[in-house]
Each structure stands twice: as structure tokens, then as C-alpha cells.
Design a protein around this motif. Structure first.
Motif: not given
Length: 426
Positions: A246-250, A285-288, A297-303
Motif C-alpha cells: 500500500r502506498i503511503s505519504d510522507s 508502509t503507514d508506519a515507515y 528510509d532504510s529501516d522501512g525497506f528492511l521491514d
């Protein structure tokens, strides 16, 4: 084959139709060296920039910042819309960091970047959940690309009916990637032909379709359904499992929304998944966090890689229940990869306490055993005729059976696959 034929009929010109047909043919005659073969489960990774990957390699933990000897990847070189010919050049290599944004390939040599995407933790988590699984990844993505050609901008679109000046767009570069990947008979270079079994699709895209108008965003579910239907047809499995991110927004924009029509696309993504029993939506993705207005960010891609793997396994192997073997299966016993299909029936009457009963090739099975301790359902049994015993074994992979039969009396080892025709054994 019906959906593949439908896909051909939807292609808008001869170039696209012939590209799809070439890719379909490659899956119609699997890359298998009959007597000796390695079987790989193949996952296609596609989408736009958050599939490209913007994680920093310098942020990787030690166990991921190295070459993975157990996973192979073919990463197709991206090309622009209206290119004179499709690109998708690549080569099979062991998975390693650097397959993120900025990766390039000329088909002979790969140029690795300082970025990574979901591929590292997707593969590592799959192997944690299925320790014995041989994994092969095919990746083609294009940052900024939309599905709808009205949202293509300067990054391109995946619209199958795209015309433009040459008629070539991201869909064609995807087809070229598949064709290049599947033309290699021995992907790991061990001297034995390999068999590549499509096992799933991972799709991370939709931001660009959310950037322009409500009307484009409202077409997203229909556009995604059509595109993924064609990708499934190319991979020769009409119900191939799909996991969508799911897409999310910064929120890093003057009005607080980078993707002005993002909520519509998010709703459309949910609608697609709700309408497809072989699709799942990853919503973590909403939590990244974000490294810039557009990319995790890097942690987001890892998760995210882990979440994609877990959703894929949950969908294809929910709890690894041996009773999923029960029913009627159509077994393709063709003697060589290029031979015509030769079908016989496999009936699994019962599975209980590690034992199984039924008939294979119109013969009662003996000593039937099952094992689900290693994250997937494996089985073995024996049948007999006048030449002696036949030793059969196999595994349930993505809703299909993949098996082998060894006949000491007739001195052969055969490879076969089976699809379920009915859950009823009567």
C-alpha cells in the motif's frame, strides 16, 4: 493457457504480442534437464521507485551486507518509454546489496549502486520460513512510472495499450526482462539445467497514479487488475499469488500531501485485493519513515521485504496443513521438457498422522508419508508394477505439486508437476 491467449488478444501491436508470446513459450517449456535438475521458485518484483529501493547499503546489518549464496537474481536494466527497442538486459547472479536505485546492467556486467530495496529481506525471510526453498528473483521496476499512460510524465507507464512513437513502454521492458531471464538454462552455473517455477508477484507502485487527477486515481484498481492479469499470463499461472504494497505519504509538501489523490489509490488497492482471492495487501508502509518526500528510509525497506515474504507465505502456505493434499490432481508426466503433456490422475484419499493413502497412475500407493515440519508440505510414497517399485516424492508449492519418480527397474528419474482439479475424492 486461456488467459495467456486473452493477453495476446489485448496486445495493441505485433511487437508487444510477439514479446508476450516469446515469454509465454519460455514458461510453456520449462528449463529442466530431465534426469538432473535444480528447481527454483521464482518471484517477480515490480513497480516504481519504492520497488527500486532507496535504502542505504551502509545501513545494512552484517548478515545482509554480503553475497547470498542461496538466492539468485536477474535484475533487468530499465529503459524509457518510446525506446527504439525493449531493454531489460541483465544476468543471473547471486543476490547481494546494490540492487536498489542506480543499479544498471548491460547484460554482461552489472553495476551495483549504494542502494538496496526489498529483495534482501524478502529472500532472507522466505528462507527462514522455508529453509530448503531454492529462490530466484526476477526484478524489473522503474522509478516514477505509472500504470495509466495519462500519468506517465517523463518516467513512463506500464499501460499495455501504450502507443507513443515506437509503442514501447515499461510493460515491454518487463517482457524483455522475463524473456532474458528465462532464456538461461543453468542460472547457477553448476552444469545442470534448472527448472524455474513461478511462485509469486510482489508489486510496489501507485504513487504516480495518485499524483495527477481524481479520474486517473479512480482507474487504478481496473488498471492494476488488467496489468497483473497479463503479468500472470506471461508467467503461465493464472492464479499466481500477488502481494501489493500500500502506498503511503510522507506529508513533506506544502499542503501536507505529496500524493494529492493518494487516498483514492489506497482505496483502489484495497478494492483490487478484496476482489482477488490470490492477492494480499501489505499495510505496514503507514508506519515507515522517509529518507526524502517520496521514498522510505532504510529501516522501512528492511521491514517491507519481510512483510512481503510473510504475506506471500501466509497466502500460499497457511500453516502448512498436510490435509491440503487431499483431492484429485492432474499430473503432467511428459518424458522430456519439449514433449507434449501426458496427463494421469493422482488421487489423495486421506492424510492423517503423517500418513497418506490414494492412487497414482491408477495404482494404489504404498507407504505414503507426509512431513510439514520444515515450513511446507512434503510427501513420499511407493507404487508397483511388473518391473518393480516406483519411488515418488514431492512438495506442495504455491498450490501445485512438484515431484519426482524414480524407477530402479526401468532405470529412470522423471520430473512431474500436478494441479488440483477437485477437492472431492469421490
Amino acid at each position: 493457457m486461456s488467459q495467456a491467449v486473452t493477453a495476446l488478444s489485448k496486445s495493441r501491436n505485433c511487437t508487444k504480442a510477439s514479446s508476450l508470446l516469446a515469454a509465454v513459450v519460455l514458461f510453456a517449456t520449462p528449463d529442466v534437464g530431465y534426469a538432473q535438475t535444480d528447481t527454483f521458485n521464482v518471484y517477480y518484483l515490480g513497480g516504481q521507485s519504492n520497488m527500486d529501493g532507496f535504502g542505504d547499503v551502509s545501513d545494512l546489518p552484517e548478515d545482509l551486507n554480503q553475497i547470498n549464496d542461496n538466492v539468485w537474481i536477474y535484475h533487468g536494466n530499465w529503459g524509457p518509454d518510446d525506446a527504439p527497442t525493449p531493454d531489460g538486459r541483465g544476468r543471473w547472479t547471486r543476490l547481494r546489496p546494490g540492487h536498489g536505485a542506480g543499479f544498471r546492467s548491460d547484460g554482461e556486467d552489472n553495476t551495483y549502486s549504494g542502494k538496496f530495496g526489498i529483495e534482501l529481506t524478502f529472500a532472507s525471510r522466505l528462507r527462514e520460513l522455508h529453509p530448503g526453498e531454492r529462490i530466484a528473483l526476477i526484478k524489473y521496476s522503474r522509478g516514477g512510472s505509472s500504470i495509466d499512460s495519462s500519468a506517465a510524465g517523463r518516467f513512463g507507464s506500464w499501460e499495455p495499450n501504450f502507443r507513443g512513437s515506437t509503442g514501447i513502454n515499461q510493460y515491454d521492458h518487463f517482457l524483455a526482462t522475463i524473456r532474458g531471464a528465462m532464456s538461461v538454462r543453468d542460472i547457477n552455473g553448476d552444469g545442470r539445467d534448472d527448472r524455474l517455477l513461478p511462485a509469486g508477484i510482489v508489486w510496489m507502485q501507485g504513487e504516480s497514479d495518485a499524483a495527477f487527477t481524481d479520474s486517473i486515481a479512480l482507474r487504478y484498481s481496473a488498471n492494476l487488475k488488467r496489468l497483473l492479469g497479463l503479468i500472470r499470463a506471461t508467467l503461465r499461472v493464472d492464479d499466481l499469488p500477488v502481494v501489493v504494497g500500500r502506498i503511503s505519504d510522507s506529508g513533506q509538501d506544502e499542503d501536507g500531501m505529496v500524493w494529492d489523490h493518494g487516498e483514492i489509490v489506497r482505496t483502489e488497492q484495497r478494492a483490487f485485493v478484496d476482489d482477488d482471492v490470490k492477492a494480499r495487501l501489505v499495510t505496514s508502509t503507514d508506519a515507515y519513515g522517509f529518507s526524502d518526500p517520496w521514498h522510505y528510509d532504510s529501516d522501512g525497506f528492511l521491514d517491507l521485504g519481510k512483510k512481503f515474504a510473510e504475506a506471500m507465505v501466509e497466502m500460499t502456505d497457511p500453516g502448512a496443513r498436510p490435509d491440503e493434499l487431499t483431492g484429485r490432481w492432474r499430473v503432467d508426466l511428459r518424458p522430456t521438457p519439449d514433449a507434449e503433456p501426458y496427463y494421469k490422475e493422482f488421487v489423495v484419499t486421506s492424510v492423517e498422522d503423517g500418513s497418506m493413502t490414494g492412487q497414482f497412475y491408477d495404482t494404489e500407493i504404498e507407504d505414503g508419508r507426509t512431513n510439514s515440519d520444515w515450513g511446507s508440505i512434503r510427501f513420499s510414497f511407493v507404487t508397483r508394477d511388473g518391473t518393480g517399485p516406483y519411488h515418488h516424492s514431492g512438495e506442495l508449492v504455491g498450490g501445485r505439486l512438484v515431484g519426482t519418480t524414480h524407477s530402479p527397474g526401468r532405470d529412470f528419474l522423471s520430473v512431474w508437476t500436478a494441479t488440483r482439479t477437485s477437492a472431492d475424492t469421490n
